[in-house]
Scaffold this motif. Sequence first.
Motif, PDB file in Angstrom:
ATOM      1  N   GLU A 178      38.578  22.444  19.761  1.00 17.04           N
ATOM      2  CA  GLU A 178      38.758  21.127  20.365  1.00 17.04           C
ATOM      3  C   GLU A 178      39.552  21.183  21.666  1.00 17.04           C
ATOM      4  O   GLU A 178      39.406  20.296  22.525  1.00 17.04           O
ATOM      5  N   TYR A 179      40.392  22.205  21.848  1.00 16.67           N
ATOM      6  CA  TYR A 179      41.212  22.241  23.058  1.00 16.67           C
ATOM      7  C   TYR A 179      40.438  22.773  24.255  1.00 16.67           C
ATOM      8  O   TYR A 179      40.682  22.345  25.395  1.00 16.67           O
ATOM      9  N   ALA A 180      39.517  23.690  24.029  1.00 18.50           N
ATOM     10  CA  ALA A 180      38.605  24.062  25.113  1.00 18.50           C
ATOM     11  C   ALA A 180      37.776  22.848  25.515  1.00 18.50           C
ATOM     12  O   ALA A 180      37.541  22.594  26.706  1.00 18.50           O
ATOM     13  N   ARG A 181      37.354  22.067  24.528  1.00 17.52           N
ATOM     14  CA  ARG A 181      36.588  20.847  24.819  1.00 17.52           C
ATOM     15  C   ARG A 181      37.442  19.837  25.579  1.00 17.52           C
ATOM     16  O   ARG A 181      36.973  19.169  26.517  1.00 17.52           O
ATOM     17  N   LEU A 182      38.714  19.707  25.199  1.00 17.55           N
ATOM     18  CA  LEU A 182      39.617  18.805  25.904  1.00 17.55           C
ATOM     19  C   LEU A 182      39.705  19.169  27.380  1.00 17.55           C
ATOM     20  O   LEU A 182      39.693  18.285  28.261  1.00 17.55           O
ATOM     21  N   LEU A 183      39.782  20.460  27.687  1.00 20.01           N
ATOM     22  CA  LEU A 183      39.843  20.890  29.084  1.00 20.01           C
ATOM     23  C   LEU A 183      38.560  20.544  29.832  1.00 20.01           C
ATOM     24  O   LEU A 183      38.601  20.110  30.984  1.00 20.01           O
TER      25      LEU A 183
END
Length: 277
Positions: free
Chosen positions: A210-215
């Motif tokens: 989810e944090y790669a997606r957030l970026l």
Amino acid sequence: MPTHAQEVIFAAVGDVHGHMNRMVDQLRHQSEVLRRPFDFILQVGDFEPHRDAADLATMSAPAKYRQLGDFAAYHQARRGFPWPLYFIGGNHEPYGYLDTQPEGFELIRHCHYLGRVGVVDLHGLRVVGLSGIYQAESFRAARPPLSALGSVSTRAFTYFNERDIEQALELGHADVLLVHDWPSGIIAPDDAASFQGKRRSPDADTVGNEYARLLVDALQPKLVLCGHMHRSYRGSIHHASGRATTVRCLASVEQGVDAFGVFHFQGDTYSEMLLTK
């Protein structure tokens, strides 16, 4: 945002795992077919630039995968990279070496580590990189200091954390984003079955983080490049702003041409070029 009127052609490479010679040979071939040198190379982690056995000892990996690889010959200037290469860290790197300069550095001529979080302007393209992979238990913790090597697991150095994500978000925007693991939510419904029970993907919903997606959602790059799963895939993310991001996932160098992509940017448009076997 700035426009990029100049023509830029670069190659992207998936997990190398120390096979630099194979990587360079394949890139030379593709460059010869194009009849044009690459402006630069981007690499998405698990590069494994081990200078010696001491570096190798700081990598997190099962014993059967601990191999010195080709980089020592490049570090000793017996071989060289023909084009400038920029890489991020994956989960199999000599972090005992790379974390001596976590902001990034030039290892040897034409070989640049972007750091834990890095940004570089390459021929007018703003390239942002995030090193490491996600683990929930480590996300809100500080990484151990290098002095802890030997007393903590080498795996503890392979994760990005909350501060890394905050630092990347502060960069504001990117044209190209490099992450090792995939952003979550990119698998098209028609492709979901092919991810069932595969490497690092019990099902399509568990692919990526989810944090790669957030970026991706925050920086809204035109192109995201990633590796980690040793699989070639193309996905897309559409933003509320009307912009769209292409996510290009690359296989490992040992798997052949699926580990490579060649991209042509000019103005506000770009395309991926067809590779030859």
